[in-house]
Design an enzyme around this catalytic site. Structure first.
Site, PDB file in Angstrom:
ATOM      1  CE  LYS A   3       8.790  24.577 -35.169  1.00  0.00           C
ATOM      2  NZ  LYS A   3       8.821  23.779 -36.388  1.00  0.00           N
TER       3      LYS A   3
ATOM      4  CD  GLN B 118       6.741  21.679 -38.395  1.00  0.00           C
ATOM      5  OE1 GLN B 118       7.097  22.819 -38.134  1.00  0.00           O
ATOM      6  NE2 GLN B 118       7.285  20.632 -37.820  1.00  0.00           N
TER       7      GLN B 118
ATOM      8  CG  ASP C 190      13.151  25.258 -40.756  1.00  0.00           C
ATOM      9  OD1 ASP C 190      13.316  25.057 -39.546  1.00  0.00           O
ATOM     10  OD2 ASP C 190      12.095  25.002 -41.361  1.00  0.00           O
TER      11      ASP C 190
HETATM   12  N1  GUN Z   1       9.941  18.908 -38.736  1.00  0.00           N
HETATM   13  C1  GUN Z   1      10.666  18.393 -37.722  1.00  0.00           C
HETATM   14  N2  GUN Z   1      11.644  19.256 -37.360  1.00  0.00           N
HETATM   15  C2  GUN Z   1      11.516  20.336 -38.163  1.00  0.00           C
HETATM   16  C3  GUN Z   1      12.238  21.558 -38.270  1.00  0.00           C
HETATM   17  O1  GUN Z   1      13.213  21.840 -37.552  1.00  0.00           O
HETATM   18  N3  GUN Z   1      11.790  22.430 -39.214  1.00  0.00           N
HETATM   19  C4  GUN Z   1      10.746  22.135 -40.037  1.00  0.00           C
HETATM   20  N4  GUN Z   1      10.407  23.041 -40.957  1.00  0.00           N
HETATM   21  N5  GUN Z   1      10.067  21.009 -39.962  1.00  0.00           N
HETATM   22  C5  GUN Z   1      10.452  20.120 -39.025  1.00  0.00           C
END
Ligand code: GUN
Length: 285
Positions: free
Chosen positions: A53, A97, A120
């Protein structure tokens, strides 16, 4: 006849090029989109996702900030950090996350994030807005799936979409997005009796169950569009999806590979949402 491959990498590259040029325009106005990522604990997969990311932010000219917290972090400490980021003028998007350490209440933490910085799209306000077809931050994987379908010129209206999986991150919001696009939506999940009976009738099949080779050629209608969201490891440790790709590719009309399908789109839509959050911040000045 073999299915046409939906090249997520290429679709993501084009979309990212567009986002990058929008970032440059915003920078000329004195705003650099900024994403803060909170990583709590030592989950190795999470660490890899977070790195990707940040790398993508960098590539597109956005700022990124990584906040690493120990496994032992308290809910209060996390809340304090998120509140700080909510107030920051340099941070437009906040991503916590998941999964969080097991002693933390994930739902309570998500609700602390300002809905205007919730890149998100997990905050109940954004979920509610999405359900009522209002402007909202849309969860990245479902948004990426719809973007892929648009890019191949697929018609969604009136089509039967079968979504396998009911997670809050993928399955549930994906079904809702398709409903917003006038599809007829069926949700299947681990308790569904006779999965095949439903999937065989899908014009668009979205597999997000997290189970290797769940979908065989017997599950798929001739010419269907098959979207594989699975991110599993097979016996040899190789990344694979929920779909038996080699068998299904002879029957589907279109199919996404794993890797190189939905994955690159998810991260791209996170960049899209961060840009959107930065633009939103201007309209609030
Ligand atoms: N863990 C797995 N996929 C995601 C996601 O799309 N966003 C977040 N914040 N954590 C994750």
């Amino acid at each position: 006849m073999a299915a046409e491959l939906i090249d997520g990498k290429e679709i993501a590259r084009k979309k990212q090029a567009h986002i990058g040029s929008e970032v440059q325009k915003l920078k000329a106005e004195g705003i650099t989109p900024g994403l803060a990522v909170i990583l709590a604990g030592n989950n190795q997969a999470s660490r890899t996702y977070v790195k990707n990311k940040q790398k993508t932010c960098d590539k597109l000219g956005m700022n990124s900030m990584l906040i690493e917290l120990p496994e032992s972090v308290t809910e209060q400490e996390l809340i304090r950090k998120i509140n700080e980021l909510n107030e920051s003028e340099d941070i437009h998007g906040i991503l916590v996350q998941l999964p969080l350490p097991s002693h933390i209440n994930e739902k309570a933490i998500i609700e602390i994030i300002s809905p205007d910085k919730d890149v998100d799209g997990f905050h109940p306000i954004n979920i509610g807005r999405m359900m009522t077809a209002q402007d909202a931050f849309i969860p990245c994987t479902p948004a990426g799936i719809v973007e892929m379908l648009n890019s191949i010129g697929a018609d969604i209206s009136g089509k039967h979409v079968v979504v396998i999986g009911r997670s809050n991150i993928v399955g549930k919001p994906a079904g809702q997005l398709f409903l917003n696009e006038d599809a007829t939506v069926t949700y299947c999940h681990s308790k569904t009796a006779d999965l095949k009976e439903y999937t065989k009738r899908a014009d668009i099949l979205v597999a997000a169950a997290g189970k290797t080779k769940l979908i065989t050629k017997d599950h798929v209608k001739n010419g269907a569009i098959v979207i594989d969201v699975g991110m599993n490891r097979n016996e040899e440790g190789k990344l694979c999806g929920d779909v038996d790709f080699e068998a299904v590719k002879h029957k589907a009309g279109f199919i996404t590979p794993v890797p190189g399908g939905v994955g690159p789109m998810t991260i791209t839509m996170l960049m899209h949402n961060t840009l959107k959050a930065a633009k939103l911040s201007i309209s609030k000045i």
